[in-house]
Design a protein around this motif. Structure first.
Motif, PDB file in Angstrom:
ATOM      1  N   UNK A 277       0.796  -1.217   0.000  1.00 23.05           N
ATOM      2  CA  UNK A 277       0.000   0.000   0.000  1.00 23.05           C
ATOM      3  C   UNK A 277       0.827   1.265   0.000  1.00 23.05           C
ATOM      4  N   UNK A 278       2.120   1.130   0.313  1.00 21.60           N
ATOM      5  CA  UNK A 278       2.982   2.315   0.372  1.00 21.60           C
ATOM      6  C   UNK A 278       3.343   2.834  -1.015  1.00 21.60           C
ATOM      7  N   UNK A 279       2.905   2.140  -2.062  1.00 19.27           N
ATOM      8  CA  UNK A 279       3.228   2.616  -3.415  1.00 19.27           C
ATOM      9  C   UNK A 279       2.640   4.002  -3.660  1.00 19.27           C
ATOM     10  N   UNK A 280       1.532   4.333  -2.964  1.00 20.43           N
ATOM     11  CA  UNK A 280       0.920   5.635  -3.153  1.00 20.43           C
ATOM     12  C   UNK A 280       1.798   6.754  -2.608  1.00 20.43           C
ATOM     13  N   UNK A 281       2.700   6.408  -1.684  1.00 16.83           N
ATOM     14  CA  UNK A 281       3.578   7.423  -1.109  1.00 16.83           C
ATOM     15  C   UNK A 281       4.851   7.649  -1.885  1.00 16.83           C
ATOM     16  N   UNK A 282       5.117   6.801  -2.898  1.00 18.53           N
ATOM     17  CA  UNK A 282       6.360   6.927  -3.663  1.00 18.53           C
ATOM     18  C   UNK A 282       6.452   8.293  -4.331  1.00 18.53           C
ATOM     19  N   UNK A 283       5.359   8.736  -4.934  1.00 15.32           N
ATOM     20  CA  UNK A 283       5.371  10.013  -5.648  1.00 15.32           C
ATOM     21  C   UNK A 283       5.712  11.165  -4.703  1.00 15.32           C
ATOM     22  N   UNK A 284       5.204  11.103  -3.479  1.00 10.42           N
ATOM     23  CA  UNK A 284       5.442  12.194  -2.543  1.00 10.42           C
ATOM     24  C   UNK A 284       6.882  12.184  -2.033  1.00 10.42           C
ATOM     25  N   UNK A 285       7.443  10.986  -1.859  1.00  7.06           N
ATOM     26  CA  UNK A 285       8.853  10.900  -1.471  1.00  7.06           C
ATOM     27  C   UNK A 285       9.733  11.487  -2.569  1.00  7.06           C
ATOM     28  N   UNK A 286       9.421  11.157  -3.820  1.00  4.85           N
ATOM     29  CA  UNK A 286      10.180  11.712  -4.944  1.00  4.85           C
ATOM     30  C   UNK A 286      10.028  13.229  -4.984  1.00  4.85           C
ATOM     31  N   UNK A 287       8.816  13.732  -4.722  1.00  5.63           N
ATOM     32  CA  UNK A 287       8.585  15.179  -4.719  1.00  5.63           C
ATOM     33  C   UNK A 287       9.446  15.861  -3.659  1.00  5.63           C
ATOM     34  N   UNK A 288       9.496  15.291  -2.472  1.00  4.84           N
ATOM     35  CA  UNK A 288      10.311  15.880  -1.396  1.00  4.84           C
ATOM     36  C   UNK A 288      11.781  15.888  -1.782  1.00  4.84           C
ATOM     37  N   UNK A 289      12.258  14.775  -2.341  1.00  6.14           N
ATOM     38  CA  UNK A 289      13.673  14.692  -2.718  1.00  6.14           C
ATOM     39  C   UNK A 289      14.018  15.686  -3.821  1.00  6.14           C
ATOM     40  N   UNK A 290      13.140  15.807  -4.820  1.00  6.10           N
ATOM     41  CA  UNK A 290      13.469  16.704  -5.932  1.00  6.10           C
ATOM     42  C   UNK A 290      13.430  18.156  -5.476  1.00  6.10           C
ATOM     43  N   UNK A 291      12.531  18.482  -4.542  1.00 10.72           N
ATOM     44  CA  UNK A 291      12.479  19.851  -4.033  1.00 10.72           C
ATOM     45  C   UNK A 291      13.684  20.165  -3.155  1.00 10.72           C
ATOM     46  N   UNK A 292      14.210  19.148  -2.487  1.00 10.38           N
ATOM     47  CA  UNK A 292      15.376  19.361  -1.629  1.00 10.38           C
ATOM     48  C   UNK A 292      16.665  19.507  -2.436  1.00 10.38           C
ATOM     49  N   UNK A 293      16.846  18.663  -3.432  1.00 11.90           N
ATOM     50  CA  UNK A 293      18.144  18.575  -4.098  1.00 11.90           C
ATOM     51  C   UNK A 293      18.178  19.193  -5.493  1.00 11.90           C
ATOM     52  N   UNK A 294      17.054  19.270  -6.185  1.00 11.37           N
ATOM     53  CA  UNK A 294      17.052  19.888  -7.524  1.00 11.37           C
ATOM     54  C   UNK A 294      15.671  20.474  -7.798  1.00 11.37           C
ATOM     55  N   UNK A 295      15.373  21.611  -7.177  1.00  5.56           N
ATOM     56  CA  UNK A 295      14.025  22.184  -7.290  1.00  5.56           C
ATOM     57  C   UNK A 295      13.599  22.510  -8.715  1.00  5.56           C
ATOM     58  N   UNK A 296      14.544  22.738  -9.594  1.00  5.93           N
ATOM     59  CA  UNK A 296      14.191  23.068 -10.983  1.00  5.93           C
ATOM     60  C   UNK A 296      13.806  21.842 -11.800  1.00  5.93           C
ATOM     61  N   UNK A 297      13.972  20.630 -11.246  1.00  5.67           N
ATOM     62  CA  UNK A 297      13.634  19.409 -11.963  1.00  5.67           C
ATOM     63  C   UNK A 297      14.787  18.887 -12.803  1.00  5.67           C
ATOM     64  N   UNK A 298      14.589  17.695 -13.360  1.00 13.21           N
ATOM     65  CA  UNK A 298      15.667  17.038 -14.096  1.00 13.21           C
ATOM     66  C   UNK A 298      16.059  17.809 -15.360  1.00 13.21           C
ATOM     67  N   UNK A 299      15.076  18.311 -16.094  1.00  9.04           N
ATOM     68  CA  UNK A 299      15.359  19.026 -17.339  1.00  9.04           C
ATOM     69  C   UNK A 299      15.048  20.513 -17.238  1.00  9.04           C
ATOM     70  N   UNK A 300      14.649  20.980 -16.061  1.00  5.15           N
ATOM     71  CA  UNK A 300      14.316  22.381 -15.891  1.00  5.15           C
ATOM     72  C   UNK A 300      15.553  23.241 -15.732  1.00  5.15           C
ATOM     73  N   UNK A 301      15.390  24.529 -15.938  1.00  6.81           N
ATOM     74  CA  UNK A 301      16.477  25.488 -15.813  1.00  6.81           C
ATOM     75  C   UNK A 301      16.223  26.397 -14.616  1.00  6.81           C
ATOM     76  N   UNK A 302      17.283  26.741 -13.967  1.00  9.05           N
ATOM     77  CA  UNK A 302      17.170  27.663 -12.824  1.00  9.05           C
ATOM     78  C   UNK A 302      16.843  29.045 -13.351  1.00  9.05           C
ATOM     79  N   UNK A 303      15.784  29.652 -12.828  1.00  9.35           N
ATOM     80  CA  UNK A 303      15.380  30.987 -13.261  1.00  9.35           C
ATOM     81  C   UNK A 303      15.590  31.964 -12.115  1.00  9.35           C
ATOM     82  N   UNK A 304      16.254  33.074 -12.423  1.00  4.53           N
ATOM     83  CA  UNK A 304      16.485  34.100 -11.431  1.00  4.53           C
ATOM     84  C   UNK A 304      15.447  35.207 -11.579  1.00  4.53           C
ATOM     85  N   UNK A 305      14.877  35.599 -10.473  1.00  5.01           N
ATOM     86  CA  UNK A 305      13.884  36.660 -10.489  1.00  5.01           C
ATOM     87  C   UNK A 305      14.452  37.913  -9.835  1.00  5.01           C
ATOM     88  N   UNK A 306      14.272  39.017 -10.514  1.00  2.00           N
ATOM     89  CA  UNK A 306      14.724  40.285  -9.952  1.00  2.00           C
ATOM     90  C   UNK A 306      13.689  40.786  -8.938  1.00  2.00           C
TER      91      UNK A 306
END
Length: 307
Positions: A277-306
Motif C-alpha cells: 500500500x505504500x506505493x501511493x507514497x512513492x510520488x510524494x517521497x520523490x517530490x520531497x527529494x526533488x524539491x530538496x536537491x534539484x528544485x528546478x527538476x531534471x530538465x528544468x532550468x534555474x530561473x532568477x527573479x529580480x
C-alpha cells in the motif's frame, strides 16, 4: 530477470498515462505560472465522456473496426474536454488573471472540488464498468512476458500525441505565441500576440490530452468513478515537477519515471519489506527529494527573479 522486465514494462505503460496528464500541468504553468489543480478532474471527465459517447453511439461503433471506434470515442472525448478546459479558464481563471497567485490557487482547488462532487451527483457515487474499446488479449511470442493489446495501444497513442504536441508547440504560429508568452507576457502582448486566445488554446490543448489519458487509463483499469482523477492527477503533478515544471519533454520523462518507480515498489514490496500500500507514497517521497536537491527538476532550468 523476466520479473524485472515485466515490472519495468508495466511501469512504462502506466507512466505513459501520467505523462499525458503531466503535460497539461506543465503547459499551463509554462504560460501562466500557476498550477491548475482541477486538471486531474478533467482527466476524470475525459473517461466519463468516453463512456457516455460509447453508450450514445454504440450501434454505430459496434459496426466499425475497433481502431476506428477507439479513434471516434477518443476524439469526441478530447473535443468535449477541450471545450470544458476553455470554459474553466474563461469563467474561473480569467477574471483573476491580474490578482495574486494565491487567489488563483485557491480557486483551482475550489474548481477541482466542484467538478468532483458535481460528477458524483451527475454520474453517481459508485464505480461504472468501462467498455472494452481495445481487445483485451495478450501479445504472443514474448516468452515469459505478459503484454496486452491495451498496453501496446497506450504507448502508441501516447507517443503519437507527444509527437503531435511537439509539432504544435515548435512548428505552428500558436505554438510560437505560447513560447513567447511563456518567456515574456508583456513583450508578447506588445508584439501583437492575443494573450487571451493563446491561454484559452493552452487550456484546451492540455485538457484534450488529459481526456486522452482518461480514456487510456480506463482501458487499462476498466472502471470509472467521479474521484478517479485524484491520485493520477497528484502523481502527474509530481511528474511535472520531477521533469521540470514548464518543460514539455521533462513532463514526459517525469511521468515515465514515476510510473516505473511506483510499479517496481509494488512488484518488489515483499523483498524490500515495504507494505504494498505504500506505493501511493512513492510520488510524494520523490517530490520531497526533488524539491530538496534539484528544485528546478531534471530538465528544468534555474530561473532568477529580480526583486
Amino acid at each position: 530477470m523476466d520479473q524485472f522486465v515485466q515490472q519495468l514494462l508495466n511501469g512504462l505503460f502506466l507512466g505513459a498515462i501520467y505523462a499525458l496528464i503531466a503535460l497539461g500541468y506543465t503547459m499551463v504553468y509554462g504560460v501562466l505560472r500557476f498550477i491548475n489543480f482541477a486538471h486531474g478532474d478533467v482527466f476524470m471527465l475525459g473517461a466519463f465522456g468516453g463512456l457516455y459517447v460509447h453508450k450514445a453511439l454504440a450501434p454505430l461503433l459496434n459496426a466499425l473496426p475497433w481502431p476506428l471506434a477507439l479513434a471516434v470515442v477518443m476524439l469526441a472525448s478530447m473535443a468535449i474536454c477541450a471545450a470544458l478546459g476553455i470554459a474553466i479558464e474563461y469563467f474561473a481563471y480569467r477574471p483573476l488573471r491580474t490578482r495574486p497567485r494565491l487567489n488563483v490557487l485557491i480557486t483551482a482547488i475550489g474548481v477541482s472540488l466542484f467538478i468532483e462532487y458535481t460528477g458524483q451527483l451527475v454520474f453517481g457515487a459508485t464505480q461504472q464498468p468501462f467498455p472494452a474499446l481495445i481487445p483485451r488479449q495478450n501479445i504472443s511470442g514474448l516468452g515469459g512476458l505478459t503484454v496486452t493489446m491495451t498496453q501496446v495501444i497506450v504507448v502508441v497513442v501516447t507517443t503519437a500525441l507527444l509527437i503531435g504536441l511537439r509539432y504544435i508547440v515548435m512548428r505552428t504560429r500558436l505554438g510560437l505565441a505560447m513560447r513567447a508568452l511563456s518567456l515574456n507576457p508583456t513583450a508578447a502582448a506588445l508584439m501583437g500576440v492575443n494573450t487571451s486566445v493563446v491561454i484559452s488554446f493552452t487550456f484546451g490543448l492540455g485538457s484534450a490530452l488529459a481526456a486522452a489519458g482518461g480514456i487510456l487509463y480506463a482501458s487499462l483499469y476498466p472502471s470509472v468513478d467521479p474521484f478517479m482523477g485524484i491520485q493520477p492527477g497528484i502523481k502527474a503533478f509530481v511528474a511535472a515537477v520531477l521533469g521540470g515544471i514548464g518543460n514539455i519533454p521533462g513532463a514526459a520523462l517525469g511521468g515515465m519515471i514515476i510510473g516505473v518507480v511506483e510499479t517496481l515498489v509494488t512488484g518488489y514490496s515483499q523483498k524490500l519489506g515495504i507494505p504494498s500500500g505504500y506505493k501511493e507514497g512513492v510520488a510524494f517521497i520523490i517530490l520531497i527529494l526533488i524539491l530538496l536537491f534539484k528544485p528546478s527538476g531534471l530538465l528544468g532550468k534555474v530561473e532568477r527573479e529580480k526583486v
